[in-house]
Design a protein around this motif. Structure first.
Motif, PDB file in Angstrom:
ATOM      1  N   MET A   1       0.847  -1.199   0.000  1.00 52.75           N
ATOM      2  CA  MET A   1       0.000   0.000   0.000  1.00 52.75           C
ATOM      3  C   MET A   1       0.880   1.246   0.000  1.00 52.75           C
ATOM      4  N   SER A   2       0.577   2.200  -0.893  1.00 53.94           N
ATOM      5  CA  SER A   2       1.400   3.399  -1.002  1.00 53.94           C
ATOM      6  C   SER A   2       1.132   4.323   0.177  1.00 53.94           C
ATOM      7  N   ARG A   3       2.131   5.165   0.491  1.00 61.81           N
ATOM      8  CA  ARG A   3       2.000   6.109   1.599  1.00 61.81           C
ATOM      9  C   ARG A   3       1.043   7.235   1.213  1.00 61.81           C
ATOM     10  N   LEU A   4       0.272   7.695   2.186  1.00 60.93           N
ATOM     11  CA  LEU A   4      -0.591   8.854   1.966  1.00 60.93           C
ATOM     12  C   LEU A   4       0.258  10.097   1.763  1.00 60.93           C
ATOM     13  N   PHE A   5       1.318  10.235   2.582  1.00 57.95           N
ATOM     14  CA  PHE A   5       2.196  11.392   2.499  1.00 57.95           C
ATOM     15  C   PHE A   5       3.274  11.157   1.439  1.00 57.95           C
ATOM     16  N   GLY A   6       3.497  12.170   0.606  1.00 56.06           N
ATOM     17  CA  GLY A   6       4.590  12.116  -0.350  1.00 56.06           C
ATOM     18  C   GLY A   6       5.825  12.776   0.222  1.00 56.06           C
ATOM     19  N   THR A   7       6.694  13.247  -0.670  1.00 52.96           N
ATOM     20  CA  THR A   7       7.936  13.871  -0.206  1.00 52.96           C
ATOM     21  C   THR A   7       7.704  15.241   0.414  1.00 52.96           C
ATOM     22  N   ASP A   8       6.516  15.837   0.172  1.00 59.56           N
ATOM     23  CA  ASP A   8       6.239  17.154   0.747  1.00 59.56           C
ATOM     24  C   ASP A   8       4.757  17.263   1.096  1.00 59.56           C
ATOM     25  N   GLY A   9       4.320  16.438   2.025  1.00 57.99           N
ATOM     26  CA  GLY A   9       2.942  16.473   2.475  1.00 57.99           C
ATOM     27  C   GLY A   9       2.027  15.606   1.623  1.00 57.99           C
ATOM     28  N   VAL A  10       0.728  15.865   1.740  1.00 56.80           N
ATOM     29  CA  VAL A  10      -0.288  15.152   0.962  1.00 56.80           C
ATOM     30  C   VAL A  10      -0.713  16.087  -0.158  1.00 56.80           C
ATOM     31  N   ARG A  11      -0.623  15.617  -1.392  1.00 58.23           N
ATOM     32  CA  ARG A  11      -0.868  16.510  -2.521  1.00 58.23           C
ATOM     33  C   ARG A  11      -1.647  15.799  -3.616  1.00 58.23           C
ATOM     34  N   GLY A  12      -2.490  16.545  -4.324  1.00 51.69           N
ATOM     35  CA  GLY A  12      -3.253  15.979  -5.426  1.00 51.69           C
ATOM     36  C   GLY A  12      -4.238  16.991  -5.965  1.00 51.69           C
ATOM     37  N   LEU A  13      -5.161  16.528  -6.799  1.00 51.14           N
ATOM     38  CA  LEU A  13      -6.158  17.401  -7.411  1.00 51.14           C
ATOM     39  C   LEU A  13      -7.188  17.799  -6.353  1.00 51.14           C
ATOM     40  N   ALA A  14      -7.335  19.093  -6.154  1.00 54.87           N
ATOM     41  CA  ALA A  14      -8.251  19.586  -5.135  1.00 54.87           C
ATOM     42  C   ALA A  14      -9.684  19.219  -5.478  1.00 54.87           C
ATOM     43  N   ASN A  15     -10.413  18.793  -4.473  1.00 53.84           N
ATOM     44  CA  ASN A  15     -11.817  18.392  -4.542  1.00 53.84           C
ATOM     45  C   ASN A  15     -12.016  17.054  -5.245  1.00 53.84           C
ATOM     46  N   ARG A  16     -10.925  16.368  -5.578  1.00 55.44           N
ATOM     47  CA  ARG A  16     -11.012  14.969  -5.994  1.00 55.44           C
ATOM     48  C   ARG A  16     -10.119  14.132  -5.092  1.00 55.44           C
ATOM     49  N   ASP A  17      -8.805  14.435  -5.091  1.00 54.94           N
ATOM     50  CA  ASP A  17      -7.872  13.743  -4.204  1.00 54.94           C
ATOM     51  C   ASP A  17      -7.797  14.434  -2.845  1.00 54.94           C
ATOM     52  N   ILE A  18      -7.697  15.746  -2.880  1.00 54.07           N
ATOM     53  CA  ILE A  18      -7.595  16.543  -1.651  1.00 54.07           C
ATOM     54  C   ILE A  18      -8.954  17.188  -1.415  1.00 54.07           C
ATOM     55  N   THR A  19      -9.789  16.505  -0.645  1.00 47.86           N
ATOM     56  CA  THR A  19     -11.162  16.939  -0.440  1.00 47.86           C
ATOM     57  C   THR A  19     -11.319  17.613   0.919  1.00 47.86           C
ATOM     58  N   ALA A  20     -12.469  18.275   1.102  1.00 47.94           N
ATOM     59  CA  ALA A  20     -12.769  18.858   2.409  1.00 47.94           C
ATOM     60  C   ALA A  20     -12.857  17.770   3.468  1.00 47.94           C
ATOM     61  N   GLU A  21     -13.408  16.619   3.084  1.00 50.10           N
ATOM     62  CA  GLU A  21     -13.511  15.514   4.038  1.00 50.10           C
ATOM     63  C   GLU A  21     -12.137  15.029   4.473  1.00 50.10           C
ATOM     64  N   LEU A  22     -11.205  14.896   3.508  1.00 51.23           N
ATOM     65  CA  LEU A  22      -9.853  14.465   3.855  1.00 51.23           C
ATOM     66  C   LEU A  22      -9.167  15.510   4.727  1.00 51.23           C
ATOM     67  N   ALA A  23      -9.325  16.778   4.376  1.00 53.12           N
ATOM     68  CA  ALA A  23      -8.697  17.838   5.165  1.00 53.12           C
ATOM     69  C   ALA A  23      -9.208  17.826   6.603  1.00 53.12           C
TER      70      ALA A  23
END
Length: 448
Positions: A1-23
């Protein structure tokens, strides 16, 4: 299973990968992990929260602040500020931890969330993994007066500017500087501090509207900065990325000055002032061989790390070195910052020009960049790049053929399914020729 955190935090497409629920969930998990010691000692945890100006940062910041407060953390929402400002304020305000909402140099639709420990330092992998493991777990919700409070704190910019001015070794009077803030987090801070330092400032890329961050401006798009420097007859130009943890520069002729050259200039400046600890610069394996050769001539040792400013910082803290960074413009001056600080770097670079009376182009001749060719090879099994004997044999053969006049580096990407093949040689043609041969070997040996 891949890590949620990358080399500089959690990053991705806002409102698909980085959602209000995840935040929301991520901030609650972070409150459990990072606020544990404060709660155990009877203190209420406090957090500094900042963001860059991209539009998705508005709802993500609201979600982060809500999650933290619901978990019993008092929040100081400092609004739009550079990443290094949030790191500085976390330490300066004695906060338990800090949160920055930004996708740095990425395009506007992306966003990300990263955390700073007390003191403004990036989190170790193990702590990030502990936060990820807490996601979705049951937790005890505080009630009544035990819930956190959210303070809209807009004094952070003034505190950060004062900190930057204190770090300046000399004023910038007489210099004309073009600032390109990428329509990002430093759009207000960087021009202000350069003016207060005595420079005449020309601004481009300093009008963020939530949608234009990094769009044709900033450290990944130097053309407009180069043109503005030449047109206005400026002494130099400074380019930041969206969250201003990077700094690249342009000389008076409009030529780019990359992170390696910036580090070389600052290393010599610190050595001259007796402030370069152990006479050592920390850089990554991607820094140009020309930097290593230049530092050797200047009597400065270079320690190399894996790619990533976090690894540079780990090495600096472990051995108490004062200067390190990456070719991309992440430069860490540990006496004044706990992370890469593009505004601070730009100020110290301009201060060296003012102090010496030399042009940036002249200062940049401290090193000669060897031509470098970098190719990302896709469709291969990157996990075998360090173990396949055919690949290793080819690398050894090409390295031997260069006989110290260049170098070869193959590495698997930490963020993409590719193998990066980098070659430096006396001429670009020679570097390209070797790179093409090695890419063919990688595709043949590691192809899927």
């Amino acid at each position: 299973m891949s890590r949620l955190f990358g080399t500089d935090g959690v990053r991705g497409l806002a409102n698909r990968d980085i959602t209000a629920e995840l935040a929301l969930d991520l901030s609650i998990a972070a409150a459990q992990v990072l606020g544990e010691e404060d709660r155990r000692d009877g203190r209420r945890p406090r957090a500094v929260v900042g963001r860059d100006p991209r539009v998705s940062g508005e709802f993500l910041s609201a979600a982060v602040c809500a999650g933290l407060a619901s978990a019993g953390v008092d929040v100081h929402n400092v609004g739009v500020l550079p990443t290094p400002a949030v790191a500085y304020l976390t330490a300066d305000m004695g906060a338990t931890f800090g949160v920055m909402i930004s996708a740095s140099h990425n395009a506007m639709p992306d966003n990300g969330i990263k955390f700073f420990a007390d003191g403004g330092h990036k989190l170790p992998d193990a702590v990030e993994d502990e936060i990820a493991d807490r996601l979705g777990q049951a937790w005890e919700r505080p009630q009544g007066a035990d819930v956190g409070r959210i303070h809209e704190n807009r004094a952070g910019q003034a505190r950060y500017v004062a900190h930057l001015l204190q770090a300046l070794p000399n004023r910038l009077d007489g210099l004309t500087v073009v600032i390109d803030a990428a329509h990002g987090a430093a759009s207000a801070v960087s021009p202000e501090v350069f003016r207060l330092s005595g420079a005449e400032v020309v601004e481009i890329g300093t009008d963020p509207d939530g949608l234009n961050i990094n769009d044709g401006y900033g450290s990944t798009h130097l053309d407009r900065l180069s043109a503005a420097v030449v047109e206005r007859g400026a002494h130099l130009g400074i380019a930041h990325d969206g969250d201003a943890d990077r700094c690249l520069a342009v000389d008076a002729e409009g030529r780019a000055v990359d992170g390696d050259q910036v580090m070389g200039i600052l290393a010599v400046a610190l050595k001259d002032r007796g402030l370069l600890r152990e006479n050592t610069l920390v850089a990554t394996v991607m820094s140009n061989l020309g930097l290593l050769q230049a530092m050797e001539r200047e009597g400065i040792a270079v320690t190399q790390t894996a790619v990533g400013d976090r690894y540079v910082l780990e090495e600096m803290r472990r051995n108490e070195h004062s200067l390190g960074g990456e070719q991309s413009g992440h430069v860490i001056i540990l006496e004044h910052a706990t992370t890469g600080d593009g505004v601070l770097t730009g100020l110290l670079l301009a201060a060296r020009v003012a102090e010496t009376g030399r042009s940036l182009a002249d200062l940049a001749t401290v090193m000669t960049r060897l031509p470098q060719v970098l190719v990302n090879v896709k469709g291969v099994d990157k996990s075998r790049v360090d173990t396949d004997e055919g690949v290793l044999t080819a690398v050894r053969a090409e390295t031997a053929a260069l006989a110290g006049t260049g170098r070869v580096l193959l590495r698997k990407s930490g963020t993409e399914p590719v193998v990066r093949v980098m070659v430096e040689a006396a001429t670009e043609e020679r570097a390209r020729e070797i790179c093409d041969r090695l890419c063919a070997v990688v595709r043949d040996r590691l192809g899927l």
